[in-house]
Design a protein around this motif. Sequence first.
Motif, PDB file in Angstrom:
ATOM      1  N   ALA A   4       0.836  -1.209   0.000  1.00 16.63           N
ATOM      2  CA  ALA A   4       0.000   0.000   0.000  1.00 16.63           C
ATOM      3  C   ALA A   4       0.870   1.258   0.000  1.00 16.63           C
ATOM      4  CB  ALA A   4      -0.943  -0.007   1.205  1.00 16.63           C
ATOM      5  N   LYS A   5       1.996   1.215   0.685  1.00 16.81           N
ATOM      6  CA  LYS A   5       2.915   2.361   0.698  1.00 16.81           C
ATOM      7  C   LYS A   5       3.542   2.567  -0.675  1.00 16.81           C
ATOM      8  CE  LYS A   5       3.659   1.797   5.609  1.00 16.81           C
ATOM      9  NZ  LYS A   5       4.397   1.129   6.646  1.00 16.81           N
ATOM     10  N   MET A   6       3.876   1.479  -1.353  1.00 15.72           N
ATOM     11  CA  MET A   6       4.420   1.582  -2.714  1.00 15.72           C
ATOM     12  C   MET A   6       3.370   2.117  -3.682  1.00 15.72           C
ATOM     13  SD  MET A   6       7.524   0.635  -2.580  1.00 15.72           S
ATOM     14  CE  MET A   6       8.565  -0.145  -1.383  1.00 15.72           C
ATOM     15  N   ILE A   7       2.142   1.611  -3.547  1.00 11.88           N
ATOM     16  CA  ILE A   7       1.027   2.060  -4.394  1.00 11.88           C
ATOM     17  C   ILE A   7       0.799   3.554  -4.190  1.00 11.88           C
ATOM     18  CG2 ILE A   7      -1.516   1.963  -4.544  1.00 11.88           C
ATOM     19  CD1 ILE A   7      -0.265  -0.296  -6.099  1.00 11.88           C
ATOM     20  N   LEU A   8       0.797   3.983  -2.951  1.00 12.52           N
ATOM     21  CA  LEU A   8       0.575   5.401  -2.646  1.00 12.52           C
ATOM     22  C   LEU A   8       1.625   6.262  -3.338  1.00 12.52           C
ATOM     23  CD1 LEU A   8      -1.108   7.444  -1.061  1.00 12.52           C
ATOM     24  CD2 LEU A   8       0.375   7.033   0.899  1.00 12.52           C
ATOM     25  N   SER A   9       2.872   5.872  -3.272  1.00 12.81           N
ATOM     26  CA  SER A   9       3.956   6.624  -3.901  1.00 12.81           C
ATOM     27  C   SER A   9       3.811   6.623  -5.428  1.00 12.81           C
ATOM     28  CB  SER A   9       5.305   6.019  -3.503  1.00 12.81           C
ATOM     29  OG  SER A   9       6.354   6.702  -4.132  1.00 12.81           O
ATOM     30  N   CYS A  10       3.521   5.457  -5.987  1.00 13.75           N
ATOM     31  CA  CYS A  10       3.373   5.318  -7.446  1.00 13.75           C
ATOM     32  C   CYS A  10       2.191   6.139  -7.962  1.00 13.75           C
ATOM     33  CB  CYS A  10       3.127   3.859  -7.781  1.00 13.75           C
ATOM     34  SG  CYS A  10       4.393   3.132  -8.765  1.00 13.75           S
ATOM     35  N   TYR A  11       1.065   6.039  -7.271  1.00 16.13           N
ATOM     36  CA  TYR A  11      -0.138   6.725  -7.754  1.00 16.13           C
ATOM     37  C   TYR A  11      -0.034   8.229  -7.558  1.00 16.13           C
ATOM     38  CZ  TYR A  11      -2.265   2.130  -8.334  1.00 16.13           C
ATOM     39  OH  TYR A  11      -2.552   0.841  -8.731  1.00 16.13           O
ATOM     40  N   GLN A  12       0.749   8.649  -6.584  1.00 12.88           N
ATOM     41  CA  GLN A  12       1.024  10.077  -6.437  1.00 12.88           C
ATOM     42  C   GLN A  12       1.748  10.566  -7.697  1.00 12.88           C
ATOM     43  OE1 GLN A  12       3.805  11.144  -3.278  1.00 12.88           O
ATOM     44  NE2 GLN A  12       2.413  12.769  -2.629  1.00 12.88           N
ATOM     45  N   LEU A  13       2.716   9.790  -8.156  1.00 11.62           N
ATOM     46  CA  LEU A  13       3.423  10.113  -9.393  1.00 11.62           C
ATOM     47  C   LEU A  13       2.461  10.116 -10.577  1.00 11.62           C
ATOM     48  CD1 LEU A  13       6.199  10.400 -10.965  1.00 11.62           C
ATOM     49  CD2 LEU A  13       6.033   7.922 -11.251  1.00 11.62           C
ATOM     50  N   PHE A  14       1.590   9.100 -10.655  1.00 11.77           N
ATOM     51  CA  PHE A  14       0.640   9.013 -11.762  1.00 11.77           C
ATOM     52  C   PHE A  14      -0.291  10.223 -11.816  1.00 11.77           C
ATOM     53  CE2 PHE A  14       0.672   4.064 -12.083  1.00 11.77           C
ATOM     54  CZ  PHE A  14       1.868   4.114 -12.776  1.00 11.77           C
ATOM     55  N   THR A  15      -0.647  10.792 -10.659  1.00 12.06           N
ATOM     56  CA  THR A  15      -1.536  11.957 -10.679  1.00 12.06           C
ATOM     57  C   THR A  15      -0.867  13.146 -11.364  1.00 12.06           C
ATOM     58  OG1 THR A  15      -0.867  12.716  -8.472  1.00 12.06           O
ATOM     59  CG2 THR A  15      -2.839  11.318  -8.606  1.00 12.06           C
ATOM     60  N   TYR A  16       0.449  13.223 -11.298  1.00 13.29           N
ATOM     61  CA  TYR A  16       1.166  14.309 -11.972  1.00 13.29           C
ATOM     62  C   TYR A  16       1.208  14.084 -13.482  1.00 13.29           C
ATOM     63  CZ  TYR A  16       2.803  15.087  -7.180  1.00 13.29           C
ATOM     64  OH  TYR A  16       2.867  15.291  -5.830  1.00 13.29           O
ATOM     65  N   HIS A  17       1.147  12.828 -13.892  1.00 11.49           N
ATOM     66  CA  HIS A  17       1.211  12.485 -15.309  1.00 11.49           C
ATOM     67  C   HIS A  17      -0.165  12.454 -15.966  1.00 11.49           C
ATOM     68  CE1 HIS A  17       5.483  10.958 -15.755  1.00 11.49           C
ATOM     69  NE2 HIS A  17       5.398  11.219 -14.470  1.00 11.49           N
ATOM     70  N   ALA A  18      -1.199  12.194 -15.187  1.00 10.66           N
ATOM     71  CA  ALA A  18      -2.544  12.028 -15.738  1.00 10.66           C
ATOM     72  C   ALA A  18      -3.120  13.364 -16.193  1.00 10.66           C
ATOM     73  CB  ALA A  18      -3.460  11.386 -14.699  1.00 10.66           C
ATOM     74  N   GLY A  19      -3.785  13.324 -17.328  1.00 12.37           N
ATOM     75  CA  GLY A  19      -4.477  14.507 -17.833  1.00 12.37           C
ATOM     76  C   GLY A  19      -5.986  14.374 -17.720  1.00 12.37           C
ATOM     77  N   ASP A  20      -6.484  13.139 -17.717  1.00 11.08           N
ATOM     78  CA  ASP A  20      -7.918  12.881 -17.704  1.00 11.08           C
ATOM     79  C   ASP A  20      -8.506  13.098 -16.306  1.00 11.08           C
ATOM     80  OD1 ASP A  20     -10.221  11.466 -19.355  1.00 11.08           O
ATOM     81  OD2 ASP A  20     -10.213  10.597 -17.323  1.00 11.08           O
ATOM     82  N   LYS A  21      -9.609  13.842 -16.240  1.00 15.32           N
ATOM     83  CA  LYS A  21     -10.250  14.179 -14.964  1.00 15.32           C
ATOM     84  C   LYS A  21     -10.767  12.929 -14.244  1.00 15.32           C
ATOM     85  CE  LYS A  21     -14.521  15.986 -14.789  1.00 15.32           C
ATOM     86  NZ  LYS A  21     -15.340  15.199 -13.933  1.00 15.32           N
ATOM     87  N   ASP A  22     -11.407  12.018 -14.976  1.00 13.37           N
ATOM     88  CA  ASP A  22     -11.945  10.796 -14.360  1.00 13.37           C
ATOM     89  C   ASP A  22     -10.826   9.907 -13.823  1.00 13.37           C
ATOM     90  OD1 ASP A  22     -14.564  11.582 -15.041  1.00 13.37           O
ATOM     91  OD2 ASP A  22     -14.418  10.614 -17.007  1.00 13.37           O
ATOM     92  N   LEU A  23      -9.742   9.828 -14.564  1.00 10.96           N
ATOM     93  CA  LEU A  23      -8.589   9.037 -14.123  1.00 10.96           C
ATOM     94  C   LEU A  23      -8.003   9.626 -12.843  1.00 10.96           C
ATOM     95  CD1 LEU A  23      -6.527   6.773 -14.565  1.00 10.96           C
ATOM     96  CD2 LEU A  23      -5.295   8.311 -16.115  1.00 10.96           C
ATOM     97  N   LYS A  24      -7.893  10.939 -12.790  1.00 10.40           N
ATOM     98  CA  LYS A  24      -7.361  11.581 -11.579  1.00 10.40           C
ATOM     99  C   LYS A  24      -8.256  11.312 -10.373  1.00 10.40           C
ATOM    100  CE  LYS A  24      -4.638  15.295 -13.485  1.00 10.40           C
ATOM    101  NZ  LYS A  24      -4.033  16.534 -13.075  1.00 10.40           N
ATOM    102  N   GLU A  25      -9.565  11.281 -10.600  1.00  7.63           N
ATOM    103  CA  GLU A  25     -10.506  11.024  -9.506  1.00  7.63           C
ATOM    104  C   GLU A  25     -10.348   9.594  -8.979  1.00  7.63           C
ATOM    105  OE1 GLU A  25     -15.262  10.641  -9.175  1.00  7.63           O
ATOM    106  OE2 GLU A  25     -14.540  12.501 -10.086  1.00  7.63           O
ATOM    107  N   ILE A  26     -10.208   8.636  -9.892  1.00  6.85           N
ATOM    108  CA  ILE A  26     -10.004   7.245  -9.457  1.00  6.85           C
ATOM    109  C   ILE A  26      -8.661   7.102  -8.753  1.00  6.85           C
ATOM    110  CG2 ILE A  26      -9.587   4.897 -10.300  1.00  6.85           C
ATOM    111  CD1 ILE A  26     -11.896   5.279 -12.239  1.00  6.85           C
ATOM    112  N   LEU A  27      -7.623   7.771  -9.260  1.00  8.32           N
ATOM    113  CA  LEU A  27      -6.325   7.723  -8.586  1.00  8.32           C
ATOM    114  C   LEU A  27      -6.432   8.258  -7.164  1.00  8.32           C
ATOM    115  CD1 LEU A  27      -3.984   8.825 -11.501  1.00  8.32           C
ATOM    116  CD2 LEU A  27      -3.815   6.667 -10.238  1.00  8.32           C
TER     117      LEU A  27
END
Length: 168
Positions: free
Chosen positions: A28-51
């Motif tokens: 879960a700690k790795m996921i949190l770090s990875c998905y934090q990074l993904f939020t910076y890369h994501a452009g789609d609003k729905d994707l950001k909400e799921i992240l």
Amino acid sequence: MGVLDGNPKHEPMHYGEIFTIWESSMAAKMILSCYQLFTYHAGDKDLKEILKDLMDQAKLEIKELDKLLTDNGITPSPMLPERPEAKLEDIPPGARFADAEIGAKIAMDTAASLAGCSGAMGLSIREDIGALFAKYHAAKTALALRILRMSKDKGWLIPPPLLVKKPE
């Protein structure tokens, strides 16, 4: 019943439960770090909400699993440092994760975590631990359905070969 006195919180954890809880907290700690990074890369609003919802779930799991470990005298894995914020426009196109790539990755991660929760439920002899992973399984199932629907709606899903015409 001896050490299995009927109150799960008074029962000792067995080594499989301890390792699974420790490993799940670390994941879960790795996921949190990875998905934090993904939020910076994501452009789609729905994707950001799921992240965001996936990160909220990871934070809940970290809190509950680490408390379970520390209450039983076990040191949890360390948290990863916060990532510095980045703006999508500042990430060069060749270094940027595409929304479809992020969608596929979070779908794979969620599917793997469902299997992990099922395994944890199966090996637990403490009812509270099994119930905790059942709760995570239910939350992840709902998130997985949202990810699947989003991936289909946005055209990101690459299905395996489909049987369109049934053989006679």
